[in-house]
Design an enzyme around this catalytic site. Structure first.
Site, PDB file in Angstrom:
ATOM      1  N   GLY A  45      43.073   2.303  33.237  1.00  0.00           N
ATOM      2  CA  GLY A  45      42.347   3.464  33.734  1.00  0.00           C
ATOM      3  C   GLY A  45      42.659   4.668  32.864  1.00  0.00           C
ATOM      4  O   GLY A  45      43.731   4.734  32.241  1.00  0.00           O
ATOM      5  N   GLN A  50      43.287  13.250  30.602  1.00  0.00           N
ATOM      6  CA  GLN A  50      44.168  12.582  29.639  1.00  0.00           C
ATOM      7  C   GLN A  50      43.632  12.607  28.211  1.00  0.00           C
ATOM      8  O   GLN A  50      44.341  12.212  27.279  1.00  0.00           O
ATOM      9  CB  GLN A  50      44.414  11.135  30.075  1.00  0.00           C
ATOM     10  CG  GLN A  50      45.234  11.056  31.365  1.00  0.00           C
ATOM     11  CD  GLN A  50      45.435   9.623  31.791  1.00  0.00           C
ATOM     12  OE1 GLN A  50      44.536   9.020  32.364  1.00  0.00           O
ATOM     13  NE2 GLN A  50      46.603   9.062  31.494  1.00  0.00           N
ATOM     14  N   CYS A 107      51.601   4.865  33.275  1.00  0.00           N
ATOM     15  CA  CYS A 107      50.539   5.825  32.980  1.00  0.00           C
ATOM     16  C   CYS A 107      50.507   6.058  31.478  1.00  0.00           C
ATOM     17  O   CYS A 107      51.563   6.226  30.862  1.00  0.00           O
ATOM     18  CB  CYS A 107      50.825   7.143  33.710  1.00  0.00           C
ATOM     19  SG  CYS A 107      49.614   8.437  33.382  1.00  0.00           S
ATOM     20  N   LEU A 108      49.315   6.070  30.887  1.00  0.00           N
ATOM     21  CA  LEU A 108      49.212   6.243  29.437  1.00  0.00           C
ATOM     22  C   LEU A 108      49.732   7.612  28.985  1.00  0.00           C
ATOM     23  O   LEU A 108      50.055   7.780  27.813  1.00  0.00           O
ATOM     24  CB  LEU A 108      47.760   6.058  28.977  1.00  0.00           C
ATOM     25  CG  LEU A 108      47.194   4.629  29.110  1.00  0.00           C
ATOM     26  CD1 LEU A 108      45.720   4.607  28.721  1.00  0.00           C
ATOM     27  CD2 LEU A 108      47.981   3.636  28.281  1.00  0.00           C
ATOM     28  N   HIS A 149      45.352   6.233  41.460  1.00  0.00           N
ATOM     29  CA  HIS A 149      46.062   6.843  40.333  1.00  0.00           C
ATOM     30  C   HIS A 149      45.113   7.744  39.534  1.00  0.00           C
ATOM     31  O   HIS A 149      45.457   8.889  39.213  1.00  0.00           O
ATOM     32  CB  HIS A 149      46.644   5.726  39.457  1.00  0.00           C
ATOM     33  CG  HIS A 149      47.403   6.183  38.256  1.00  0.00           C
ATOM     34  ND1 HIS A 149      48.764   5.990  38.115  1.00  0.00           N
ATOM     35  CD2 HIS A 149      47.001   6.838  37.133  1.00  0.00           C
ATOM     36  CE1 HIS A 149      49.152   6.505  36.960  1.00  0.00           C
ATOM     37  NE2 HIS A 149      48.100   7.022  36.339  1.00  0.00           N
ATOM     38  N   GLU A 150      43.914   7.230  39.234  1.00  0.00           N
ATOM     39  CA  GLU A 150      42.978   7.999  38.391  1.00  0.00           C
ATOM     40  C   GLU A 150      42.412   9.202  39.142  1.00  0.00           C
ATOM     41  O   GLU A 150      42.263  10.285  38.565  1.00  0.00           O
ATOM     42  CB  GLU A 150      41.845   7.109  37.875  1.00  0.00           C
ATOM     43  CG  GLU A 150      42.283   5.958  36.977  1.00  0.00           C
ATOM     44  CD  GLU A 150      43.281   6.347  35.906  1.00  0.00           C
ATOM     45  OE1 GLU A 150      43.191   7.463  35.354  1.00  0.00           O
ATOM     46  OE2 GLU A 150      44.191   5.543  35.630  1.00  0.00           O
ATOM     47  N   HIS A 153      44.729  11.969  39.029  1.00  0.00           N
ATOM     48  CA  HIS A 153      44.633  12.702  37.754  1.00  0.00           C
ATOM     49  C   HIS A 153      43.530  13.760  37.810  1.00  0.00           C
ATOM     50  O   HIS A 153      43.699  14.869  37.306  1.00  0.00           O
ATOM     51  CB  HIS A 153      44.278  11.750  36.607  1.00  0.00           C
ATOM     52  CG  HIS A 153      45.439  11.107  35.922  1.00  0.00           C
ATOM     53  ND1 HIS A 153      46.419  11.818  35.281  1.00  0.00           N
ATOM     54  CD2 HIS A 153      45.764   9.808  35.752  1.00  0.00           C
ATOM     55  CE1 HIS A 153      47.306  10.982  34.745  1.00  0.00           C
ATOM     56  NE2 HIS A 153      46.931   9.744  35.021  1.00  0.00           N
TER      57      HIS A 153
HETATM   58 ZN    ZN Z   1      47.798   7.974  34.556  1.00  0.00          ZN
END
Ligand code: ZN
Length: 187
Positions: A45, A50, A107-108, A149-150, A153
């Site tokens: 995701g 991000q 998480c990226l 999670h997304e 964000h």
């Molecule tokens: Zn993340």
């Protein structure tokens, strides 16, 4: 185009995403770039924040994950979750079921950092597609987790905010280091 992924410490990760009235060429290009960026990073995701854009836009693809099942009802139809991937969601509105499970999450924007996070097992999400169509998602398992999670964000909320204070404390020196590295790049 693969975009640089914004890391923890950059203020854009704390910005609430702006509502997207209509998907124009800029949004379509951004979504395509986000998919390419997510796939290149082996992520499941990615939120617009991000890649530096505070917008209500996220992409997801859980089709390559093994051993962490998902279920998906898309617009009222039970589908194989993998067949519906990738998802590109504009302006997603999330409702969570009460039942919670704890699973490891990454998480990226936090390279090599993982933590156990409580999330609802099942969620529903209403959103729009790039084509401007309404989409209704009922998800369970990994996909439900990834959606939470997304969508966090998109509201400036990060997975570390959902960690237990003990877990966050155990990561505090790594988080401080990451924050410093990121700020050096911002200046
Ligand atoms: Zn993340």
């Amino acid at each position: 185009m693969i975009l640089p992924i914004i890391k923890y410490g950059h203020p854009v990760l704390r910005a609430k995403g702006k509502w997207i009235k209509e998907a124009d060429d800029r949004i379509r290009t951004l979504a395509a770039d986000m998919l390419e960026t997510m796939h290149a990073a082996n992520g499941i995701g990615l939120a617009a924040q991000q890649v530096g854009a505070a917008l209500q836009l996220t992409v997801l693809d859980i089709s390559q994950v093994e051993g962490r099942p998902s279920s998906l009802i898309l617009n009222g139809v039970d589908v194989d979750p993998a067949s519906a991937m990738p998802l590109v969601l504009l302006n997603p509105r999330l409702e969570m079921e009460e039942e919670i499970e704890t699973e490891s999450e990454g998480c990226l924007s936090f390279p090599e950092i993982n933590g156990d996070i409580d999330r609802a097992i099942a969620v529903t999400v209403e959103a729009e597609t790039l084509e401007g169509e309404a989409v209704f998602i009922e998800a369970e398992g990994l996909l439900a987790r990834a959606l939470q999670h997304e969508i966090d964000h998109l509201n400036g909320i990060l997975f570390i905010d959902r960690m237990s204070s003990a877990e966050k404390a155990s990561l505090s020196s790594r988080l401080k280091r990451l924050q410093k590295e990121t700020m050096r790049g911002v200046k």
